[in-house]
Scaffold this motif. Structure first.
Motif, PDB file in Angstrom:
ATOM      1  N   PHE A  21       0.851  -1.197   0.000  1.00 49.74           N
ATOM      2  CA  PHE A  21       0.000   0.000   0.000  1.00 49.74           C
ATOM      3  C   PHE A  21       0.886   1.246   0.000  1.00 49.74           C
ATOM      4  N   GLU A  49      -2.452   5.527   1.108  1.00 49.20           N
ATOM      5  CA  GLU A  49      -3.476   4.479   1.300  1.00 49.20           C
ATOM      6  C   GLU A  49      -3.459   3.968   2.743  1.00 49.20           C
ATOM      7  N   ARG A  68      -0.169 -10.026   4.117  1.00 50.16           N
ATOM      8  CA  ARG A  68       0.061  -9.779   2.684  1.00 50.16           C
ATOM      9  C   ARG A  68       0.305 -11.095   1.949  1.00 50.16           C
ATOM     10  N   LYS A  76      -6.501  -4.696  -4.334  1.00 41.40           N
ATOM     11  CA  LYS A  76      -5.090  -4.704  -4.751  1.00 41.40           C
ATOM     12  C   LYS A  76      -4.686  -6.027  -5.380  1.00 41.40           C
TER      13      LYS A  76
END
Ligand code: PNS
Length: 193
Positions: free
Chosen positions: A74, A78, A160, A184
């Motif tokens: 990010f 963000e 992630r 994303k």
């Protein structure tokens, strides 16, 4: 360099660093603490620490520390927007980014305390080194809050990785982060994956 806004427009006037007094008791200085981190992205573990710190201090500064040698998932903007959305309900949390030493961030804002979560003994060595270095540099104190055991294994990097492989992280991150991760990491059409 700093960017970011104060969460919740009602508090803006009260939380500016140079306003050191409370509106009701003009003499009493606001007790400030900072929760620093990379927050790429903020997890339920981070949020639990910020929420608990927000009960102990008048103002909690969440500082998204910029590390130019790390390319994040990010962007800094963000991350700030997500943290602001997730912490808006607390009413005394401000969010901004900072490029530099944490002790300089603290000095510029009159913040005497750093609040960090400790997940396990494995966190302790490095956290203690940083706490001692920061104290030696400027006298700022570090206070450790034991992480809720439910989140003792949780880290942004694992979130992630699991999310990138399609694993379910909905119970590990706040809803806005879950949505942002899905956006994303959505497989690109025609990529063949
Ligand atoms: O979420 P992270 O990546 O574990 O947070 C680490 C962070 C950002 C808190 C730490 O690296 C930090 O304080 N960086 C700012 C630069 C600094 O002050 N370095 C000296 C630390 S003693």
């Amino acid at each position: 360099m700093t960017t970011g806004r104060t969460a919740g427009s009602r508090q803006t006037a009260d939380l500016t660093p140079d306003r050191k007094t409370d509106r009701k008791t003009e003499e009493k200085p606001l007790r400030r603490a900072v929760c620093p981190g990379s927050f790429d992205p903020i997890t339920n573990g981070h949020l639990d620490i910020v929420a608990r710190a927000s009960k102990l201090y008048d103002v909690v500064h969440v500082a998204v520390m910029i590390n130019k040698s790390k390319r994040g998932l990010f962007t800094i903007e963000e991350r700030i927007a997500l943290i602001e959305e997730c912490t808006a309900e607390y009413g005394n949390v401000t969010v901004e980014s900072f490029h530099g030493l944490l002790v300089d961030y603290c000095k510029q804002r009159d913040i005497p305390a750093i609040v960090k979560g400790l997940r396990a003994v494995s966190d302790f060595d490095y956290e203690q080194q940083m706490a001692q270095m920061n104290n030696g540099l400027s006298g700022v104190e570090t206070l450790f809050i034991p992480t809720n055991p439910v989140y003792s294994f949780l880290s942004s990097s694992l979130v992630r990785e699991v999310a990138a492989w399609g694993g379910d992280v909905s119970h590990l991150v706040p809803e806005p982060v879950h949505r942002a991760l899905a956006g994303k990491l959505r497989p690109q059409e025609g990529s063949g994956n």
